[in-house]
Design a protein around this motif. Structure first.
Motif, PDB file in Angstrom:
ATOM      1  N   MET A  99       0.797  -1.221   0.000  1.00 27.98           N
ATOM      2  CA  MET A  99       0.000   0.000   0.000  1.00 27.98           C
ATOM      3  C   MET A  99       0.835   1.281   0.000  1.00 27.98           C
ATOM      4  SD  MET A  99      -3.212   0.809   2.519  1.00 27.98           S
ATOM      5  CE  MET A  99      -3.759  -0.889   2.366  1.00 27.98           C
ATOM      6  N   ILE A 100       1.788   1.369   0.942  1.00 20.65           N
ATOM      7  CA  ILE A 100       2.604   2.589   1.039  1.00 20.65           C
ATOM      8  C   ILE A 100       3.486   2.747  -0.199  1.00 20.65           C
ATOM      9  CG2 ILE A 100       4.464   3.729   2.316  1.00 20.65           C
ATOM     10  CD1 ILE A 100       3.352   2.609   4.856  1.00 20.65           C
ATOM     11  N   ALA A 101       4.064   1.638  -0.665  1.00 18.85           N
ATOM     12  CA  ALA A 101       4.952   1.689  -1.837  1.00 18.85           C
ATOM     13  C   ALA A 101       4.212   2.192  -3.070  1.00 18.85           C
ATOM     14  CB  ALA A 101       5.537   0.308  -2.101  1.00 18.85           C
ATOM     15  N   VAL A 102       3.008   1.671  -3.295  1.00 17.11           N
ATOM     16  CA  VAL A 102       2.212   2.133  -4.439  1.00 17.11           C
ATOM     17  C   VAL A 102       1.849   3.604  -4.256  1.00 17.11           C
ATOM     18  CG1 VAL A 102       0.014   1.893  -5.660  1.00 17.11           C
ATOM     19  CG2 VAL A 102       1.299  -0.145  -5.002  1.00 17.11           C
ATOM     20  N   GLY A 103       1.522   3.979  -3.016  1.00 17.32           N
ATOM     21  CA  GLY A 103       1.156   5.369  -2.742  1.00 17.32           C
ATOM     22  C   GLY A 103       2.265   6.346  -3.054  1.00 17.32           C
ATOM     23  N   THR A 104       3.496   6.014  -2.630  1.00 18.08           N
ATOM     24  CA  THR A 104       4.614   6.925  -2.886  1.00 18.08           C
ATOM     25  C   THR A 104       5.074   6.868  -4.348  1.00 18.08           C
ATOM     26  OG1 THR A 104       6.154   5.241  -2.060  1.00 18.08           O
ATOM     27  CG2 THR A 104       5.465   6.942  -0.513  1.00 18.08           C
ATOM     28  N   SER A 105       4.589   5.867  -5.105  1.00 17.29           N
ATOM     29  CA  SER A 105       4.918   5.779  -6.539  1.00 17.29           C
ATOM     30  C   SER A 105       3.836   6.411  -7.411  1.00 17.29           C
ATOM     31  CB  SER A 105       5.091   4.308  -6.951  1.00 17.29           C
ATOM     32  OG  SER A 105       6.246   3.759  -6.364  1.00 17.29           O
ATOM     33  N   ILE A 106       2.768   6.913  -6.790  1.00 13.92           N
ATOM     34  CA  ILE A 106       1.667   7.504  -7.558  1.00 13.92           C
ATOM     35  C   ILE A 106       2.127   8.670  -8.449  1.00 13.92           C
ATOM     36  CG2 ILE A 106      -0.412   8.944  -7.307  1.00 13.92           C
ATOM     37  CD1 ILE A 106      -1.378   7.010  -5.172  1.00 13.92           C
ATOM     38  N   PRO A 107       2.994   9.595  -7.942  1.00  9.98           N
ATOM     39  CA  PRO A 107       3.436  10.691  -8.829  1.00  9.98           C
ATOM     40  C   PRO A 107       4.119  10.177 -10.101  1.00  9.98           C
ATOM     41  CG  PRO A 107       3.987  11.187  -6.551  1.00  9.98           C
ATOM     42  CD  PRO A 107       3.505   9.771  -6.571  1.00  9.98           C
ATOM     43  N   GLU A 108       5.001   9.162  -9.960  1.00  9.05           N
ATOM     44  CA  GLU A 108       5.676   8.592 -11.131  1.00  9.05           C
ATOM     45  C   GLU A 108       4.675   7.916 -12.064  1.00  9.05           C
ATOM     46  OE1 GLU A 108       6.811   8.223  -8.029  1.00  9.05           O
ATOM     47  OE2 GLU A 108       9.007   8.255  -7.958  1.00  9.05           O
ATOM     48  N   LEU A 109       3.697   7.208 -11.476  1.00 11.25           N
ATOM     49  CA  LEU A 109       2.687   6.522 -12.283  1.00 11.25           C
ATOM     50  C   LEU A 109       1.844   7.517 -13.067  1.00 11.25           C
ATOM     51  CD1 LEU A 109       1.184   3.956 -13.135  1.00 11.25           C
ATOM     52  CD2 LEU A 109      -0.199   4.157 -11.054  1.00 11.25           C
ATOM     53  N   ALA A 110       1.388   8.574 -12.386  1.00 14.65           N
ATOM     54  CA  ALA A 110       0.566   9.591 -13.045  1.00 14.65           C
ATOM     55  C   ALA A 110       1.333  10.271 -14.178  1.00 14.65           C
ATOM     56  CB  ALA A 110       0.100  10.628 -12.021  1.00 14.65           C
ATOM     57  N   ALA A 111       2.580  10.657 -13.899  1.00 10.89           N
ATOM     58  CA  ALA A 111       3.404  11.323 -14.917  1.00 10.89           C
ATOM     59  C   ALA A 111       3.653  10.397 -16.103  1.00 10.89           C
ATOM     60  CB  ALA A 111       4.730  11.763 -14.304  1.00 10.89           C
ATOM     61  N   SER A 112       3.902   9.122 -15.828  1.00 13.98           N
ATOM     62  CA  SER A 112       4.194   8.152 -16.891  1.00 13.98           C
ATOM     63  C   SER A 112       2.987   7.925 -17.788  1.00 13.98           C
ATOM     64  CB  SER A 112       4.628   6.812 -16.278  1.00 13.98           C
ATOM     65  OG  SER A 112       5.768   6.965 -15.500  1.00 13.98           O
ATOM     66  N   VAL A 113       1.822   7.734 -17.171  1.00 14.64           N
ATOM     67  CA  VAL A 113       0.600   7.475 -17.947  1.00 14.64           C
ATOM     68  C   VAL A 113       0.233   8.680 -18.812  1.00 14.64           C
ATOM     69  CG1 VAL A 113      -1.892   7.097 -17.771  1.00 14.64           C
ATOM     70  CG2 VAL A 113      -0.323   5.755 -16.360  1.00 14.64           C
ATOM     71  N   ILE A 114       0.304   9.877 -18.225  1.00 12.35           N
ATOM     72  CA  ILE A 114      -0.014  11.103 -18.986  1.00 12.35           C
ATOM     73  C   ILE A 114       0.948  11.267 -20.157  1.00 12.35           C
ATOM     74  CG2 ILE A 114      -0.032  13.633 -18.884  1.00 12.35           C
ATOM     75  CD1 ILE A 114      -1.018  13.303 -15.939  1.00 12.35           C
ATOM     76  N   ALA A 115       2.244  11.062 -19.898  1.00 11.20           N
ATOM     77  CA  ALA A 115       3.256  11.192 -20.955  1.00 11.20           C
ATOM     78  C   ALA A 115       3.035  10.154 -22.054  1.00 11.20           C
ATOM     79  CB  ALA A 115       4.653  11.040 -20.365  1.00 11.20           C
ATOM     80  N   ALA A 116       2.694   8.925 -21.653  1.00 13.67           N
ATOM     81  CA  ALA A 116       2.473   7.860 -22.638  1.00 13.67           C
ATOM     82  C   ALA A 116       1.250   8.155 -23.498  1.00 13.67           C
ATOM     83  CB  ALA A 116       2.309   6.523 -21.927  1.00 13.67           C
TER      84      ALA A 116
END
Length: 317
Positions: A211-228
């Motif tokens: 849970m915490i790991a995914v939470g702290t990776s949310i900014p990278e995930l959001a940026a990656s998906v938008i860029a893709a």
């Protein structure tokens, strides 16, 4: 209330991380740093701030499993979840720096972390310093190589040059908002996670690597998906590998210098660290077989499926 604390913690970490990145980039322009240096150093460090604050807060409160689990889980999520989903949306090209510098550096840091933790079941002050020194050596090589390649490879334009015109007052306000949000977010997230772990009868480590790991990776995930989705080159394999190196060397390094991190759970050394090394290692065959220099949709699906298996096995153990 625990779920509310988790939600507020994650929200504040995302907001704090965004303001910290913007203020750091704006301040870097004031100091007349090049966009290349800003991208390789300032932005990379600022995007690791959520992981740093969570790990530091957890270590100071005596929850060292959360400190380590957060970093190991975030690194696994960056490759399995973030990179996997990004590749499914839009295939990623792989440059030569991947196998000449970034991947070897990530593998070296990952394996070094294993031996550091195994040697005494603690990451000491001196080992924290060693991790930071590894990061500085990596950055020195990275910047030196980037300067040599600048003529043939233009600097990534994902850094907003408009921030160079930001006023000093606005930079200070952004820094304050970012700092307060990150601190409050880490408090809420750690307290909520510990309470949930007790409530469901699972270890703090399990909550941390999922849970915490995914939470702290949310900014990278959001940026990656938008860029893709926009077919932009704002996110790349190199960015995510760089983030993993920063997580190991700066997050655990700085935390250990302030407060030594004790390895409490046996599963950290018998399971989690090997999952992290495994996800890092599998990138090489995925990058070259059968079609070289491209991480396509099928490989992205494979990474996401492998991440789902990791989460399932971690929770059900």
């Amino acid at each position: 209330m625990d779920y509310l604390f988790l939600f507020l913690g994650l929200l504040l970490l995302v907001v704090g991380g965004e303001f910290l990145v913007r203020s750091s980039v704006a301040l870097s322009f004031k100091l007349h740093l090049s966009k290349m240096v800003i991208g390789l150093t300032v932005v990379s460090f600022a995007t690791s701030a959520p992981e740093l604050l969570v790990s530091l807060q957890a270590a100071l409160n005596g929850f060292s499993d959360i400190s380590i689990g957060n970093v190991l889980g975030s690194n696994i999520a960056n490759i399995g979840l973030v990179l996997g989903i990004t590749a499914v949306i839009s295939p990623l090209a792989i440059d030569k720096d991947f196998y000449k510098l970034n991947w070897p550096a990530m593998m070296f840091a990952s394996v070094a972390l294993y031996f550091i933790m195994k040697s005494g079941s603690v990451i000491s002050h001196s080992e924290g310093v060693a991790l930071l020194l590894m990061l500085f050596v990596y950055l020195w090589i990275l910047i030196k190589r980037a300067k040599g390649q600048r003529k043939t490879n233009p600097v990534d334009d994902s850094i907003d040059e408009g921030l160079s015109k930001t006023s000093n007052f606005k930079i200070i306000v952004w820094l304050l908002i970012g700092a307060v949000s990150l601190y409050a977010g880490s408090e809420f997230l750690v307290n909520g996670a510990v309470s949930l772990a007790e409530q469901f009868g699972v270890s703090e480590r399990v909550i941390a690597v999922t849970m915490i790991a995914v939470g702290t990776s949310i900014p990278e995930l959001a940026a990656s998906v938008i860029a893709a989705l926009k077919r932009e080159k704002a996110i790349s394999l190199g960015n995510l590998i760089g983030s993993n190196i920063f997580n190991i060397c700066s997050v655990l390094g700085i935390t250990a210098i302030i407060q030594p991190i004790v390895v409490k759970s046996e599963e950290v050394l018998t399971s989690d660290i090997f999952w992290m090394i495994g996800f890092a290692g599998i990138l090489v065959p995925l990058a070259f077989l059968p079609k070289a220099f491209e991480l396509g949709r099928k490989r992205g699906v494979f990474l996401v499926a492998a991440y789902a298996i990791f989460i399932g096995m971690t929770i059900l153990k």
